[in-house]
Write a protein that holds these residues in place. Sequence first.
Motif, short mmCIF file in Angstrom:
data_model
loop_
_atom_site.label_atom_id
_atom_site.label_comp_id
_atom_site.label_asym_id
_atom_site.label_seq_id
_atom_site.Cartn_x
_atom_site.Cartn_y
_atom_site.Cartn_z
N GLU A 154 36.84 -53.44 -47.91
CA GLU A 154 35.42 -53.39 -47.66
C GLU A 154 35.18 -52.33 -46.59
O GLU A 154 36.07 -51.99 -45.84
CB GLU A 154 34.91 -54.75 -47.15
N TYR A 155 33.96 -51.80 -46.51
CA TYR A 155 33.67 -50.83 -45.47
C TYR A 155 33.76 -51.55 -44.13
O TYR A 155 33.26 -52.65 -43.96
CB TYR A 155 32.28 -50.21 -45.67
N GLU A 156 34.45 -50.91 -43.18
CA GLU A 156 34.81 -51.59 -41.95
C GLU A 156 34.14 -50.94 -40.74
O GLU A 156 33.79 -49.77 -40.78
CB GLU A 156 36.33 -51.55 -41.78
N ASP A 157 34.07 -51.70 -39.68
CA ASP A 157 33.57 -51.16 -38.43
C ASP A 157 34.70 -50.39 -37.74
O ASP A 157 35.85 -50.41 -38.17
CB ASP A 157 33.04 -52.29 -37.53
N GLU A 158 34.38 -49.72 -36.65
CA GLU A 158 35.34 -48.85 -35.96
C GLU A 158 36.54 -49.63 -35.43
O GLU A 158 37.69 -49.18 -35.56
CB GLU A 158 34.64 -48.14 -34.81
N GLU A 159 36.32 -50.79 -34.87
CA GLU A 159 37.42 -51.58 -34.29
C GLU A 159 38.43 -51.99 -35.37
O GLU A 159 39.64 -51.90 -35.17
CB GLU A 159 36.85 -52.82 -33.59
N THR A 160 37.96 -52.43 -36.50
CA THR A 160 38.85 -52.83 -37.58
C THR A 160 39.63 -51.64 -38.10
O THR A 160 40.82 -51.76 -38.43
CB THR A 160 38.04 -53.47 -38.73
N MET A 161 38.98 -50.47 -38.17
CA MET A 161 39.67 -49.27 -38.63
C MET A 161 40.77 -48.88 -37.65
O MET A 161 41.87 -48.47 -38.07
CB MET A 161 38.67 -48.12 -38.81
#
Length: 193
Positions: A154-161
């Motif tokens: 899924e499209y992720e936020d910066e922290e997850t990336m």
Amino acid sequence: MVVASGTNAFAKEMAIRKRIASIYNKREEDFPSLREYNDYLEEVEDMIVNLTEGIDVPAIEARIAQYQRENAEQIMNAQARKAEEYAAALAASKGQPPQAGTDLLSSSQMGVSTVAQGQYAPAIAGGGVAQPRPMGMGPQPVPLGSGPDMMGYEYEDEETMKLRAEKAARAGGWSVEISKKRALEEAFASIWI
């Protein structure tokens, strides 16, 4: 941070593009002329840019909702066609014959005898007859326009990336300590006494 805002802007644009593409999903063959198709593509691209930039969002959302209401059957048929083509290409890439009920055209009608393993086999060959589309109630194919991206994420936020990148680096044998040690060794090796 500039990178974070660029990443978020990219993720936002990709989410908008994915959503709009699942609604405005006509193809060139759906138009009587190339000019009309290009005008359609330009209109869609203008909507995407305006939504991404936050320009006149309520009016665009109203246009999208109206288009969805007026073209619900066409949208569903195009999504079903896309799902059928994806399934046929996937089956062809695995060297499997099409499943019963998914390919209603015989190979003699399509002008193709067999497909070699690993080759792409489109659902409609050489301008042949299109497969029937599902109508009314009953089981419908799942549209490909929503859900995870091509990699299954899924499209992720910066922290997850960042977390995902760190895990991938560790899995590949990289660590901060090794990088520091190598930098120190290179620095001391370059000192001439």
